[in-house]
Design a protein around this motif. Structure first.
Motif, short mmCIF file in Angstrom:
data_model
loop_
_atom_site.label_atom_id
_atom_site.label_comp_id
_atom_site.label_asym_id
_atom_site.label_seq_id
_atom_site.Cartn_x
_atom_site.Cartn_y
_atom_site.Cartn_z
N LEU A 5 0.82 -1.21 0.00
CA LEU A 5 0.00 0.00 0.00
C LEU A 5 0.85 1.26 0.00
O LEU A 5 0.45 2.29 -0.54
N TYR A 6 2.03 1.18 0.62
CA TYR A 6 2.91 2.35 0.73
C TYR A 6 4.30 1.86 1.10
O TYR A 6 4.45 0.93 1.90
N ALA A 7 5.31 2.49 0.54
CA ALA A 7 6.69 2.14 0.92
C ALA A 7 7.59 3.35 0.70
O ALA A 7 7.46 4.06 -0.30
N ASP A 8 8.48 3.59 1.65
CA ASP A 8 9.55 4.57 1.49
C ASP A 8 10.80 4.01 2.16
O ASP A 8 10.86 2.80 2.44
N HIS A 187 4.52 8.61 11.20
CA HIS A 187 5.70 8.21 10.44
C HIS A 187 6.95 8.42 11.29
O HIS A 187 7.13 9.48 11.89
N LEU A 194 -0.25 8.71 9.43
CA LEU A 194 -0.64 7.98 8.23
C LEU A 194 -1.71 6.97 8.60
O LEU A 194 -1.62 6.29 9.62
N PHE A 196 -4.10 3.74 6.90
CA PHE A 196 -4.26 2.81 5.78
C PHE A 196 -5.40 1.85 6.09
O PHE A 196 -5.61 1.46 7.24
#
Length: 214
Positions: A5-8, A187, A194, A196
């Motif tokens: 769904l999200y990655a950094d 975060h 955040l 989700f």
């Protein structure tokens, strides 16, 4: 492969498929699968039971892992679940407070009456969303994260999760009907909150309920 769904550089938020281990060194466990997809190190900071699917966050650095783990002791880190229960809980909305003991030899948690070594406080809030064919869809917010907490807190009151034979369900048409539906956290680098969400699969017993109620 798990849905990302999200990655950094600091975190990866993913949907764990039901039946996959959330931790461990096995090649088919989530850390190894995410390493193949994303590269680099993967650090688990919370867990889901193997039969349970849904949204999870993994750290990608040791510093991020430490900060996320610290958040889990506060309201900055929040988890909500969808569950299907055998029967109908009363009242339709409320909080459950219990003392839980996890028996490692039996691999099972029990609600007990007195504090002793190994006994931990457990607390959750729930709200009934819909009912169908003698089953009840509920939304659950966890305030503590004990082993099998949702499963044992409902089953000890006579409302086991549908498909959860280990905790008293006589419905064998599915695995325990529990899904990690929402996750929020700050975060670990930016401090931004955040959130989700993830919908349960289109399979029994989830398909008994309209999409609007999920």
């Amino acid at each position: 492969m798990p849905e990302i769904l999200y990655a950094d550089a600091a975190v990866a938020v993913v949907v764990k498929p039901a039946g996959v281990l959330s931790q461990g060194d096995a090649e088919d466990a989530m850390p190894a699968l995410l390493q193949k997809q994303l590269g680099g190190a993967i650090f688990p900071v919370h867990r889901l039971d193997q039969p349970t699917g849904g949204v999870m966050v993994y750290a990608r650095t040791q510093d991020a892992a430490a900060k996320l783990s610290a958040q889990m002791q506060s309201e900055a880190f929040g988890k909500e679940y969808l569950a299907v229960l055998d029967g109908a809980p009363e009242p339709a909305e409320g909080e459950l407070h219990d003392l839980l003991f996890f028996d490692r030899q039996k691999g099972k948690s029990y609600a007990v009456r007195r504090k002793r070594a190994g006994v931990k406080d457990a607390r959750l809030a729930y709200r009934v969303l819909a009912q169908a064919e003698g089953l009840t869809l509920v939304r659950v917010r966890l305030f503590t994260g004990r082993t099998h907490q949702i499963r044992v807190q409902f089953s000890s009151r006579g409302w086991p999760l549908t498909g959860d034979g280990k905790y008293g369900s006589r419905n064998n048409r599915c695995t325990p009907a529990l899904w990690s539906a929402e996750l929020h956290f700050a975060h670990p680098v930016t401090g931004e909150t955040l959130t989700f969400r993830s919908q349960p699969p289109e399979a029994y017993p989830w398909t008994l309920f309209s999409p609007d109620s999920l």
